[in-house]
Design a protein around this motif. Structure first.
Motif, PDB file in Angstrom:
ATOM      1  N   LYS A 276       0.814  -1.214   0.000  1.00  0.00           N
ATOM      2  CA  LYS A 276       0.000   0.000   0.000  1.00  0.00           C
ATOM      3  C   LYS A 276       0.846   1.262   0.000  1.00  0.00           C
ATOM      4  O   LYS A 276       0.459   2.280  -0.566  1.00  0.00           O
ATOM      5  N   SER A 277       2.018   1.191   0.641  1.00  0.00           N
ATOM      6  CA  SER A 277       2.798   2.398   0.877  1.00  0.00           C
ATOM      7  C   SER A 277       4.283   2.095   0.925  1.00  0.00           C
ATOM      8  O   SER A 277       4.709   1.003   1.312  1.00  0.00           O
ATOM      9  N   LEU A 278       5.089   3.098   0.561  1.00  0.00           N
ATOM     10  CA  LEU A 278       6.535   3.002   0.751  1.00  0.00           C
ATOM     11  C   LEU A 278       6.895   2.842   2.226  1.00  0.00           C
ATOM     12  O   LEU A 278       7.960   2.329   2.555  1.00  0.00           O
ATOM     13  N   SER A 279       6.001   3.268   3.109  1.00  0.00           N
ATOM     14  CA  SER A 279       6.259   3.119   4.551  1.00  0.00           C
ATOM     15  C   SER A 279       6.359   1.664   4.968  1.00  0.00           C
ATOM     16  O   SER A 279       6.904   1.367   6.041  1.00  0.00           O
ATOM     17  N   ASP A 280       5.845   0.737   4.142  1.00  0.00           N
ATOM     18  CA  ASP A 280       5.986  -0.684   4.468  1.00  0.00           C
ATOM     19  C   ASP A 280       7.460  -1.074   4.514  1.00  0.00           C
ATOM     20  O   ASP A 280       7.855  -1.947   5.296  1.00  0.00           O
ATOM     21  N   ILE A 281       8.270  -0.427   3.679  1.00  0.00           N
ATOM     22  CA  ILE A 281       9.716  -0.683   3.723  1.00  0.00           C
ATOM     23  C   ILE A 281      10.282  -0.160   5.041  1.00  0.00           C
ATOM     24  O   ILE A 281      11.027  -0.854   5.747  1.00  0.00           O
ATOM     25  N   GLY A 282       9.924   1.074   5.390  1.00  0.00           N
ATOM     26  CA  GLY A 282      10.396   1.645   6.645  1.00  0.00           C
ATOM     27  C   GLY A 282       9.966   0.835   7.852  1.00  0.00           C
ATOM     28  O   GLY A 282      10.751   0.629   8.784  1.00  0.00           O
ATOM     29  N   GLN A 283       8.725   0.348   7.849  1.00  0.00           N
ATOM     30  CA  GLN A 283       8.230  -0.448   8.973  1.00  0.00           C
ATOM     31  C   GLN A 283       8.988  -1.774   9.067  1.00  0.00           C
ATOM     32  O   GLN A 283       9.235  -2.293  10.168  1.00  0.00           O
ATOM     33  N   THR A 284       9.376  -2.330   7.929  1.00  0.00           N
ATOM     34  CA  THR A 284      10.161  -3.570   7.905  1.00  0.00           C
ATOM     35  C   THR A 284      11.547  -3.332   8.500  1.00  0.00           C
ATOM     36  O   THR A 284      12.060  -4.156   9.262  1.00  0.00           O
ATOM     37  N   VAL A 285      12.149  -2.186   8.160  1.00  0.00           N
ATOM     38  CA  VAL A 285      13.427  -1.815   8.767  1.00  0.00           C
ATOM     39  C   VAL A 285      13.274  -1.680  10.277  1.00  0.00           C
ATOM     40  O   VAL A 285      14.090  -2.198  11.056  1.00  0.00           O
TER      41      VAL A 285
END
Length: 402
Positions: free
Chosen positions: A372-381
């Motif tokens: 849904k969002s690029l934030s999914d990458i940040g949340q994974t980090v």
């Protein structure tokens, strides 16, 4: 010893988003990946191929085939339009708030009033639309290089005003206006007349300073981007404090606040990759994010051959990056939007972006799907380091770890 590396290939989109017909009809048919590869039939990017760029794009072209070992997916842009600044804020965990789009002349009265309240000398300049001259050393007007109406610039002559003082003007403007970005920048050996001589007005509505023409980039250039609705306290650099050092390399260092980490500025792709390699060698733990800006610049120049060349430069050194990573480390290669050099205009394009995941061992060979969002990458980090981003993002860490 663990590191999480995110490499952002600025503007390397893989196909238009589903909403372009409604929100950006000029981007219908955009596919940066397809345009660049079709324009460079002999393009040699074996490491991006191995990571699954064709898989994410769902398209084999020329030398670039599907990878059997890829862990991949794609992400939609949650932020409005397709913007480098907001793309990186989103990646870092920000939930985008909808800003306002309007030419500076609609905000000029309010900005002028507020600056005078703070004691600044303010005069108007230009025709058919006016901009503001502040203390005879800086101007406030439209940004003429980004999508019109989305960014205002504060342009200063740093021989006449310190950068700290220029930033104070920028912060006042940022408080008043609701456009996506306010950019405060200046250079040395530039006069007010140089800046005024670079005045331009586009479409009889958008008035500002042509930054390259003004000469501010040539010596002593300093810049800070200030976004609408951005709270750095909910972003990765702040959330990871005490768990991991944050190192930002390239354009991401210009646009993401990283007060207690390390920020390294640069543009040249070779130098960015070399610095990424150096930081991996010198830091056995931490979050490292690097941005390759020259791909985006080639997109703006509508130069697909140059774009392909920059990808090859990155890919060649990507092999060493992968070799340097330890068993625990994770690498993600992604983008922040598209910039299709063959679409017929020189602006960013609203495209989905690839998510390519690498780890030496212990990854499930899965398609993580459409995020849904690029934030999914940040949340994974964040999850990797035992933290949670409070504002935005859904981690896919459990999906990829075997």
């Amino acid at each position: 010893m663990k590191r999480f590396v995110v490499l952002v290939l600025d503007s390397f989109g893989i196909g238009e988003m589903k909403d372009v017909e409604m929100v950006r009809p000029q981007d219908i048919g955009a596919n940066t990946y397809k345009s660049v590869l079709e324009s460079n039939p002999n393009l040699n990017i074996p490491n991006l191929e191995r990571l699954g760029i064709a898989n994410a794009a769902e398209l084999e072209i020329g030398n670039v085939k599907y990878s059997k070992e890829a862990v991949y997916g794609k992400a939609n842009l949650m932020h409005f339009w397709c913007d480098t600044f907001y793309g990186h804020q989103e990646l870092m965990g920000t939930y985008p708030k909808k800003p306002k789009v309007e030419p500076f002349y609609k905000a000029i009265d309010e900005v002028e009033k507020k600056l005078k309240e703070y004691g600044y000398s303010v005069e108007r300049f230009g025709s058919p639309q006016e901009i503001l001259i502040i203390n005879k050393c800086a101007t406030v007007g439209d940004n003429l290089e980004a999508d019109l109406g989305q960014v205002y610039n504060i342009t200063g002559a740093l021989d006449l005003i310190s950068y700290d003082e220029l930033l104070k003007i920028g912060k006042i403007v940022r408080k008043v206006v609701k456009v996506p970005r306010v950019i405060t920048f200046g250079g040395e050996e530039v006069t007010l007349e140089n800046i005024k001589d670079a005045y331009e007005c586009k479409d009889l509505l958008f008035a500002g300073i042509n930054a390259p023409k003004s000469g501010v980039y040539k010596k002593g250039y300093k810049v800070q981007h200030m976004g609408y609705g951005i709270n750095s306290d909910v972003q990765l650099p702040k959330i990871l404090e005490g768990a991991a050092k944050t190192i930002l390399i390239g354009k991401v260092a210009d646009i993401v606040e990283n007060l207690n980490g390390k920020s390294i500025f640069g543009v040249d792709s070779d130098e960015i990759m070399d610095r990424l390699i150096k930081e991996i060698k010198e830091n056995k733990t931490g979050f490292i994010c690097a941005n390759i800006q020259e791909t985006d610049l080639a997109g703006h120049q509508e130069d697909s051959v140059r774009y392909g060349n920059r990808l090859e430069v990155v890919d060649k050194k990507l092999k060493l990056v992968m070799e340097l990573l330890d068993e625990e480390d994770i690498l993600i290669v992604t983008a922040d939007h598209g910039n299709d050099p063959n679409i017929g205009h020189s602006n960013h394009t609203r495209e989905q972006v690839p998510i390519l995941v690498y780890k030496k061992n212990g990854l499930r060979r899965v398609n993580i799907g459409e995020r849904k969002s690029l934030s999914d990458i940040g949340q994974t980090v964040a999850e990797y380091f035992g933290r949670i981003l409070p504002d935005n993002g859904e981690s896919f860490f459990d999906k990829i770890i075997d």
